[in-house]
Write an enzyme that holds these catalytic residues in place. Structure first.
Site, PDB file in Angstrom:
ATOM      1  N   SER A 143      33.541  51.509  39.459  1.00  0.00           N
ATOM      2  CA  SER A 143      34.275  51.107  40.660  1.00  0.00           C
ATOM      3  C   SER A 143      33.258  50.616  41.676  1.00  0.00           C
ATOM      4  O   SER A 143      32.064  50.968  41.594  1.00  0.00           O
ATOM      5  CB  SER A 143      35.002  52.333  41.227  1.00  0.00           C
ATOM      6  OG  SER A 143      35.418  52.109  42.552  1.00  0.00           O
ATOM      7  N   TYR A 156      35.806  61.262  43.821  1.00  0.00           N
ATOM      8  CA  TYR A 156      35.855  59.955  43.153  1.00  0.00           C
ATOM      9  C   TYR A 156      34.513  59.237  43.288  1.00  0.00           C
ATOM     10  O   TYR A 156      33.973  58.712  42.310  1.00  0.00           O
ATOM     11  CB  TYR A 156      36.979  59.129  43.790  1.00  0.00           C
ATOM     12  CG  TYR A 156      37.309  57.838  43.082  1.00  0.00           C
ATOM     13  CD1 TYR A 156      38.137  57.829  41.964  1.00  0.00           C
ATOM     14  CD2 TYR A 156      36.821  56.616  43.551  1.00  0.00           C
ATOM     15  CE1 TYR A 156      38.474  56.641  41.331  1.00  0.00           C
ATOM     16  CE2 TYR A 156      37.153  55.426  42.916  1.00  0.00           C
ATOM     17  CZ  TYR A 156      37.980  55.446  41.808  1.00  0.00           C
ATOM     18  OH  TYR A 156      38.302  54.267  41.183  1.00  0.00           O
TER      19      TYR A 156
HETATM   20  P1  NAD Z   1      46.357  53.793  36.611  1.00  0.00           P
HETATM   21  O1  NAD Z   1      46.801  54.996  37.351  1.00  0.00           O
HETATM   22  O2  NAD Z   1      47.259  52.617  36.517  1.00  0.00           O
HETATM   23  O3  NAD Z   1      45.904  54.176  35.122  1.00  0.00           O
HETATM   24  C1  NAD Z   1      45.165  55.343  34.873  1.00  0.00           C
HETATM   25  C2  NAD Z   1      45.294  55.682  33.405  1.00  0.00           C
HETATM   26  O4  NAD Z   1      44.573  56.898  33.163  1.00  0.00           O
HETATM   27  C3  NAD Z   1      46.743  55.925  32.963  1.00  0.00           C
HETATM   28  O5  NAD Z   1      46.930  55.421  31.662  1.00  0.00           O
HETATM   29  C4  NAD Z   1      46.827  57.449  32.962  1.00  0.00           C
HETATM   30  O6  NAD Z   1      47.838  57.961  32.104  1.00  0.00           O
HETATM   31  C5  NAD Z   1      45.445  57.784  32.468  1.00  0.00           C
HETATM   32  N1  NAD Z   1      45.070  59.178  32.711  1.00  0.00           N
HETATM   33  C6  NAD Z   1      45.094  59.864  33.890  1.00  0.00           C
HETATM   34  N2  NAD Z   1      44.735  61.146  33.667  1.00  0.00           N
HETATM   35  C7  NAD Z   1      44.484  61.257  32.335  1.00  0.00           C
HETATM   36  C8  NAD Z   1      44.073  62.332  31.508  1.00  0.00           C
HETATM   37  N3  NAD Z   1      43.840  63.562  31.981  1.00  0.00           N
HETATM   38  N4  NAD Z   1      43.929  62.089  30.191  1.00  0.00           N
HETATM   39  C9  NAD Z   1      44.167  60.846  29.668  1.00  0.00           C
HETATM   40  N5  NAD Z   1      44.550  59.801  30.425  1.00  0.00           N
HETATM   41  C10 NAD Z   1      44.700  60.014  31.733  1.00  0.00           C
HETATM   42  O7  NAD Z   1      44.974  53.385  37.285  1.00  0.00           O
HETATM   43  P2  NAD Z   1      44.052  52.076  37.214  1.00  0.00           P
HETATM   44  O8  NAD Z   1      43.972  51.542  38.587  1.00  0.00           O
HETATM   45  O9  NAD Z   1      44.439  51.191  36.101  1.00  0.00           O
HETATM   46  O10 NAD Z   1      42.644  52.770  36.916  1.00  0.00           O
HETATM   47  C11 NAD Z   1      41.944  52.661  35.720  1.00  0.00           C
HETATM   48  C12 NAD Z   1      40.468  52.868  35.997  1.00  0.00           C
HETATM   49  O11 NAD Z   1      40.015  51.859  36.897  1.00  0.00           O
HETATM   50  C13 NAD Z   1      40.133  54.203  36.654  1.00  0.00           C
HETATM   51  O12 NAD Z   1      38.942  54.723  36.104  1.00  0.00           O
HETATM   52  C14 NAD Z   1      39.917  53.823  38.105  1.00  0.00           C
HETATM   53  O13 NAD Z   1      39.063  54.716  38.771  1.00  0.00           O
HETATM   54  C15 NAD Z   1      39.292  52.457  37.937  1.00  0.00           C
HETATM   55  N6  NAD Z   1      39.357  51.614  39.124  1.00  0.00           N
HETATM   56  C16 NAD Z   1      40.577  51.250  39.642  1.00  0.00           C
HETATM   57  C17 NAD Z   1      40.596  50.458  40.767  1.00  0.00           C
HETATM   58  C18 NAD Z   1      41.875  50.021  41.405  1.00  0.00           C
HETATM   59  O14 NAD Z   1      41.825  49.475  42.530  1.00  0.00           O
HETATM   60  N7  NAD Z   1      43.019  50.179  40.767  1.00  0.00           N
HETATM   61  C19 NAD Z   1      39.402  50.046  41.364  1.00  0.00           C
HETATM   62  C20 NAD Z   1      38.194  50.434  40.810  1.00  0.00           C
HETATM   63  C21 NAD Z   1      38.197  51.230  39.677  1.00  0.00           C
END
Ligand code: NAD
Length: 261
Positions: A143, A156
Protein backbone atom coordinates in the site's frame (compact mmCIF):
# COMPACT_ATOMS: atom_id res chain seq x y z
CA UNK A 1 1.66 -12.91 -22.66
CA UNK A 2 0.39 -16.35 -21.79
CA UNK A 3 0.34 -17.85 -18.32
CA UNK A 4 -0.96 -21.19 -19.57
CA UNK A 5 0.40 -24.03 -17.41
CA UNK A 6 1.07 -21.60 -14.55
CA UNK A 7 -0.79 -22.06 -11.30
CA UNK A 8 -1.62 -19.10 -9.11
CA UNK A 9 -2.81 -18.59 -5.55
CA UNK A 10 -4.33 -15.20 -4.74
CA UNK A 11 -5.23 -14.62 -1.10
CA UNK A 12 -8.23 -12.42 -0.41
CA UNK A 13 -9.59 -12.84 -3.91
CA UNK A 14 -13.33 -12.99 -3.27
CA UNK A 15 -13.59 -9.22 -3.49
CA UNK A 16 -12.00 -6.00 -4.72
CA UNK A 17 -8.40 -6.05 -5.92
CA UNK A 18 -7.88 -9.78 -5.39
CA UNK A 19 -10.90 -10.72 -7.49
CA UNK A 20 -9.71 -8.52 -10.37
CA UNK A 21 -6.22 -10.04 -10.09
CA UNK A 22 -7.46 -13.63 -10.04
CA UNK A 23 -9.66 -13.00 -13.08
CA UNK A 24 -6.80 -11.33 -14.97
CA UNK A 25 -4.47 -14.26 -14.25
CA UNK A 26 -7.13 -16.75 -15.38
CA UNK A 27 -7.75 -14.71 -18.53
CA UNK A 28 -4.07 -15.22 -19.38
CA UNK A 29 -4.53 -18.97 -18.94
CA UNK A 30 -3.36 -19.58 -15.37
CA UNK A 31 -5.20 -22.03 -13.13
CA UNK A 32 -6.18 -20.20 -9.98
CA UNK A 33 -6.95 -20.67 -6.32
CA UNK A 34 -9.50 -18.22 -5.00
CA UNK A 35 -9.43 -17.45 -1.30
CA UNK A 36 -11.32 -15.18 1.05
CA UNK A 37 -14.59 -14.77 2.86
CA UNK A 38 -18.07 -14.08 1.56
CA UNK A 39 -21.38 -15.61 0.64
CA UNK A 40 -20.77 -19.27 -0.35
CA UNK A 41 -23.18 -19.18 -3.31
CA UNK A 42 -21.63 -15.95 -4.65
CA UNK A 43 -18.12 -17.39 -4.36
CA UNK A 44 -19.15 -20.57 -6.14
CA UNK A 45 -20.77 -18.50 -8.91
CA UNK A 46 -17.54 -16.54 -9.36
CA UNK A 47 -15.39 -19.70 -9.30
CA UNK A 48 -17.55 -21.45 -11.90
CA UNK A 49 -17.65 -18.31 -14.08
CA UNK A 50 -13.85 -18.16 -14.14
CA UNK A 51 -13.69 -21.79 -15.30
CA UNK A 52 -16.24 -21.34 -18.09
CA UNK A 53 -15.10 -17.90 -19.23
CA UNK A 54 -11.40 -18.65 -19.35
CA UNK A 55 -11.18 -22.46 -19.70
CA UNK A 56 -8.93 -22.89 -16.67
CA UNK A 57 -9.22 -24.77 -13.39
CA UNK A 58 -10.41 -22.56 -10.54
CA UNK A 59 -10.41 -23.85 -6.97
CA UNK A 60 -11.81 -22.12 -3.91
CA UNK A 61 -9.97 -22.50 -0.61
CA UNK A 62 -11.57 -20.98 2.48
CA UNK A 63 -8.31 -20.76 4.50
CA UNK A 64 -8.47 -18.08 7.17
CA UNK A 65 -5.40 -15.85 6.87
CA UNK A 66 -5.18 -15.59 10.66
CA UNK A 67 -4.51 -19.35 10.92
CA UNK A 68 -1.01 -20.52 9.96
CA UNK A 69 -2.01 -24.19 9.67
CA UNK A 70 -4.87 -23.38 7.25
CA UNK A 71 -2.56 -21.17 5.19
CA UNK A 72 0.05 -23.90 4.90
CA UNK A 73 -2.65 -26.44 3.98
CA UNK A 74 -3.98 -24.09 1.26
CA UNK A 75 -0.57 -23.97 -0.45
CA UNK A 76 -0.03 -27.72 -0.14
CA UNK A 77 -3.57 -28.47 -1.41
CA UNK A 78 -2.96 -26.18 -4.39
CA UNK A 79 0.27 -28.04 -5.16
CA UNK A 80 -1.49 -31.39 -4.83
CA UNK A 81 -4.49 -30.43 -6.99
CA UNK A 82 -2.78 -28.25 -9.63
CA UNK A 83 0.77 -29.63 -9.57
CA UNK A 84 2.54 -26.47 -8.41
CA UNK A 85 2.19 -22.95 -7.11
CA UNK A 86 4.08 -20.73 -9.57
CA UNK A 87 2.46 -17.40 -8.81
CA UNK A 88 1.61 -16.28 -5.30
CA UNK A 89 -0.24 -13.03 -4.73
CA UNK A 90 -0.47 -12.08 -1.06
CA UNK A 91 -3.40 -9.76 -1.18
CA UNK A 92 -5.74 -10.45 1.77
CA UNK A 93 -6.01 -7.43 3.97
CA UNK A 94 -8.24 -5.57 6.37
CA UNK A 95 -8.18 -2.06 7.77
CA UNK A 96 -9.22 -0.46 11.05
CA UNK A 97 -9.25 3.24 11.82
CA UNK A 98 -8.93 4.52 15.39
CA UNK A 99 -6.82 6.84 17.53
CA UNK A 100 -3.95 4.78 18.96
CA UNK A 101 -5.06 5.10 22.58
CA UNK A 102 -8.40 3.48 21.70
CA UNK A 103 -7.02 1.00 19.15
CA UNK A 104 -8.43 -2.41 20.19
CA UNK A 105 -5.69 -4.96 20.90
CA UNK A 106 -7.60 -7.65 19.02
CA UNK A 107 -7.77 -5.41 15.92
CA UNK A 108 -4.02 -4.82 16.10
CA UNK A 109 -3.39 -8.59 16.31
CA UNK A 110 -5.85 -9.37 13.52
CA UNK A 111 -4.40 -6.81 11.12
CA UNK A 112 -0.81 -7.90 11.77
CA UNK A 113 -1.91 -11.53 11.20
CA UNK A 114 -3.83 -10.95 7.96
CA UNK A 115 -1.93 -8.06 6.37
CA UNK A 116 1.58 -9.22 7.31
CA UNK A 117 2.04 -12.65 8.90
CA UNK A 118 -0.14 -14.49 6.38
CA UNK A 119 2.38 -13.57 3.66
CA UNK A 120 5.18 -15.08 5.74
CA UNK A 121 3.18 -18.30 5.99
CA UNK A 122 2.25 -18.53 2.29
CA UNK A 123 5.78 -17.68 1.19
CA UNK A 124 7.47 -20.19 3.48
CA UNK A 125 5.12 -22.91 2.21
CA UNK A 126 5.38 -22.01 -1.49
CA UNK A 127 9.10 -21.29 -1.88
CA UNK A 128 10.47 -24.87 -1.76
CA UNK A 129 8.45 -25.75 -4.89
CA UNK A 130 9.34 -22.50 -6.66
CA UNK A 131 13.05 -22.99 -5.91
CA UNK A 132 12.92 -26.58 -7.14
CA UNK A 133 11.25 -25.58 -10.43
CA UNK A 134 13.44 -22.46 -10.68
CA UNK A 135 10.53 -20.21 -11.56
CA UNK A 136 8.20 -18.19 -9.42
CA UNK A 137 6.47 -14.87 -9.00
CA UNK A 138 5.57 -13.51 -5.59
CA UNK A 139 3.55 -10.31 -5.54
CA UNK A 140 2.60 -8.70 -2.25
CA UNK A 141 -0.20 -6.16 -2.22
CA UNK A 142 1.29 -3.57 0.10
CA UNK A 143 0.00 0.00 0.00
CA UNK A 144 1.07 3.63 -0.15
CA UNK A 145 0.99 3.03 3.60
CA UNK A 146 4.07 0.82 3.20
CA UNK A 147 5.94 4.05 2.36
CA UNK A 148 4.17 6.80 4.25
CA UNK A 149 1.86 6.97 7.27
CA UNK A 150 -1.55 8.43 7.99
CA UNK A 151 -2.93 9.06 11.47
CA UNK A 152 -5.35 6.54 13.05
CA UNK A 153 -4.04 3.55 11.07
CA UNK A 154 -1.41 2.21 13.48
CA UNK A 155 -1.75 -1.49 12.74
CA UNK A 156 -2.24 -1.14 8.98
CA UNK A 157 0.75 1.16 8.49
CA UNK A 158 2.93 -1.09 10.66
CA UNK A 159 1.82 -4.22 8.76
CA UNK A 160 2.33 -2.62 5.34
CA UNK A 161 5.78 -1.29 6.23
CA UNK A 162 6.49 -4.80 7.52
CA UNK A 163 5.51 -6.53 4.30
CA UNK A 164 7.79 -4.20 2.33
CA UNK A 165 10.67 -5.39 4.52
CA UNK A 166 9.69 -9.05 4.26
CA UNK A 167 9.51 -8.66 0.48
CA UNK A 168 13.13 -7.44 0.30
CA UNK A 169 14.40 -10.39 2.33
CA UNK A 170 12.50 -12.88 0.17
CA UNK A 171 13.74 -11.24 -3.05
CA UNK A 172 17.36 -11.56 -1.90
CA UNK A 173 16.98 -15.17 -0.77
CA UNK A 174 15.34 -16.26 -4.04
CA UNK A 175 17.28 -14.07 -6.48
CA UNK A 176 19.31 -16.90 -7.99
CA UNK A 177 16.37 -19.29 -8.29
CA UNK A 178 14.36 -17.53 -11.02
CA UNK A 179 11.87 -16.35 -8.42
CA UNK A 180 11.01 -12.67 -8.08
CA UNK A 181 9.31 -11.00 -5.13
CA UNK A 182 7.79 -7.54 -5.39
CA UNK A 183 5.38 -5.29 -3.58
CA UNK A 184 2.78 -3.25 -5.35
CA UNK A 185 1.64 -0.20 -3.46
CA UNK A 186 -1.72 1.20 -4.45
CA UNK A 187 -3.10 4.50 -3.31
CA UNK A 188 -6.84 4.58 -2.80
CA UNK A 189 -8.74 2.03 -4.85
CA UNK A 190 -12.53 2.07 -4.69
CA UNK A 191 -13.26 -1.32 -3.07
CA UNK A 192 -15.29 -2.51 -0.06
CA UNK A 193 -12.16 -2.02 2.12
CA UNK A 194 -12.18 1.71 1.42
CA UNK A 195 -15.94 2.04 1.62
CA UNK A 196 -15.98 0.36 5.05
CA UNK A 197 -13.47 2.78 6.60
CA UNK A 198 -15.47 5.89 5.68
CA UNK A 199 -17.82 5.82 8.73
CA UNK A 200 -14.91 5.36 11.19
CA UNK A 201 -12.91 8.10 9.52
CA UNK A 202 -15.98 10.37 9.71
CA UNK A 203 -16.04 9.67 13.45
CA UNK A 204 -12.28 9.88 14.07
CA UNK A 205 -11.96 13.19 12.19
CA UNK A 206 -15.47 14.60 12.73
CA UNK A 207 -16.17 14.92 8.99
CA UNK A 208 -19.04 14.23 6.58
CA UNK A 209 -18.88 11.34 4.07
CA UNK A 210 -18.17 13.76 1.20
CA UNK A 211 -15.41 15.45 3.22
CA UNK A 212 -13.78 12.06 3.90
CA UNK A 213 -13.81 11.17 0.19
CA UNK A 214 -12.64 14.57 -1.11
CA UNK A 215 -10.52 15.96 1.75
CA UNK A 216 -8.99 12.77 3.22
CA UNK A 217 -8.92 10.03 0.58
CA UNK A 218 -8.53 11.92 -2.69
CA UNK A 219 -6.66 14.72 -0.91
CA UNK A 220 -3.69 12.33 -0.72
CA UNK A 221 -3.84 11.53 -4.42
CA UNK A 222 -2.58 14.31 -6.74
CA UNK A 223 -4.53 12.90 -9.71
CA UNK A 224 -7.73 13.25 -7.62
CA UNK A 225 -8.89 9.94 -9.02
CA UNK A 226 -9.22 6.50 -7.45
CA UNK A 227 -6.94 3.77 -8.81
CA UNK A 228 -8.99 1.03 -10.50
CA UNK A 229 -8.77 -2.67 -9.68
CA UNK A 230 -8.09 -3.40 -13.37
CA UNK A 231 -5.07 -1.08 -13.35
CA UNK A 232 -3.71 -3.05 -10.40
CA UNK A 233 -4.41 -6.39 -12.09
CA UNK A 234 -2.50 -5.18 -15.17
CA UNK A 235 0.53 -4.37 -12.99
CA UNK A 236 0.41 -7.83 -11.41
CA UNK A 237 0.27 -9.42 -14.87
CA UNK A 238 3.31 -7.42 -15.94
CA UNK A 239 5.24 -8.60 -12.86
CA UNK A 240 4.36 -12.18 -13.81
CA UNK A 241 5.72 -11.75 -17.35
CA UNK A 242 9.19 -12.62 -18.61
CA UNK A 243 9.78 -8.90 -19.23
CA UNK A 244 9.75 -8.43 -15.44
CA UNK A 245 12.29 -11.17 -14.68
CA UNK A 246 14.84 -8.63 -13.43
CA UNK A 247 12.39 -6.70 -11.28
CA UNK A 248 12.74 -8.10 -7.79
CA UNK A 249 12.80 -6.63 -4.31
CA UNK A 250 10.92 -3.59 -5.62
CA UNK A 251 8.00 -1.75 -4.14
CA UNK A 252 6.09 -0.33 -7.08
CA UNK A 253 3.74 2.57 -6.41
CA UNK A 254 0.43 2.80 -8.24
CA UNK A 255 -0.98 5.70 -6.28
CA UNK A 256 -1.80 8.65 -8.55
CA UNK A 257 1.34 10.41 -7.35
CA UNK A 258 0.52 10.19 -3.61
CA UNK A 259 3.99 9.20 -2.42
CA UNK A 260 5.78 11.61 -4.77
CA UNK A 261 4.86 14.49 -2.51
P1 NAD B 1 -11.56 -5.99 0.00
O1 NAD B 1 -12.15 -5.80 1.35
O2 NAD B 1 -12.40 -5.73 -1.20
O3 NAD B 1 -10.94 -7.46 -0.15
C1 NAD B 1 -10.22 -8.04 0.91
C2 NAD B 1 -10.18 -9.54 0.68
O4 NAD B 1 -9.48 -10.14 1.78
C3 NAD B 1 -11.57 -10.19 0.62
O5 NAD B 1 -11.56 -11.22 -0.33
C4 NAD B 1 -11.71 -10.76 2.03
O6 NAD B 1 -12.62 -11.85 2.11
C5 NAD B 1 -10.29 -11.20 2.28
N1 NAD B 1 -10.01 -11.45 3.69
C6 NAD B 1 -10.21 -10.62 4.75
N2 NAD B 1 -9.88 -11.26 5.89
C7 NAD B 1 -9.46 -12.51 5.53
C8 NAD B 1 -8.99 -13.62 6.27
N3 NAD B 1 -8.87 -13.62 7.60
N4 NAD B 1 -8.67 -14.74 5.57
C9 NAD B 1 -8.79 -14.78 4.21
N5 NAD B 1 -9.22 -13.74 3.48
C10 NAD B 1 -9.55 -12.62 4.14
O7 NAD B 1 -10.26 -5.07 -0.02
P2 NAD B 1 -9.29 -4.56 -1.18
O8 NAD B 1 -9.36 -3.08 -1.17
O9 NAD B 1 -9.49 -5.30 -2.44
O10 NAD B 1 -7.88 -4.94 -0.52
C11 NAD B 1 -7.03 -5.93 -1.00
C12 NAD B 1 -5.61 -5.60 -0.58
O11 NAD B 1 -5.24 -4.35 -1.15
C13 NAD B 1 -5.42 -5.45 0.92
O12 NAD B 1 -4.19 -6.03 1.31
C14 NAD B 1 -5.37 -3.95 1.11
O13 NAD B 1 -4.65 -3.58 2.26
C15 NAD B 1 -4.68 -3.54 -0.16
N6 NAD B 1 -4.86 -2.13 -0.52
C16 NAD B 1 -6.12 -1.65 -0.77
C17 NAD B 1 -6.25 -0.32 -1.10
C18 NAD B 1 -7.58 0.30 -1.38
O14 NAD B 1 -7.65 1.54 -1.48
N7 NAD B 1 -8.64 -0.47 -1.56
C19 NAD B 1 -5.13 0.51 -1.16
C20 NAD B 1 -3.88 -0.02 -0.90
C21 NAD B 1 -3.77 -1.36 -0.58
Amino acid sequence: MSLAKRNAVVTGSTSGIGLAVVRALAKEGANVVLNGFGDAAEIEKERAAIETEFGVTAIYDSADMTRPEEIEAMIHNAEAKLGSVDILVNNAGIQFVSPIEDFPIEKWNQIIAIDLSSAFHTIRAATPGMKKRRWGRIVNTASAHSLVASPFKAAYVAAKHGIAGLNKVVALELATFGVTANCISPGYVWTPLVEKQIPDTMKARNLTREQVIDDVLLQAQPTKEFVTVDQIAALVLFLCSDAAAQITGSNISIDGGWTAG
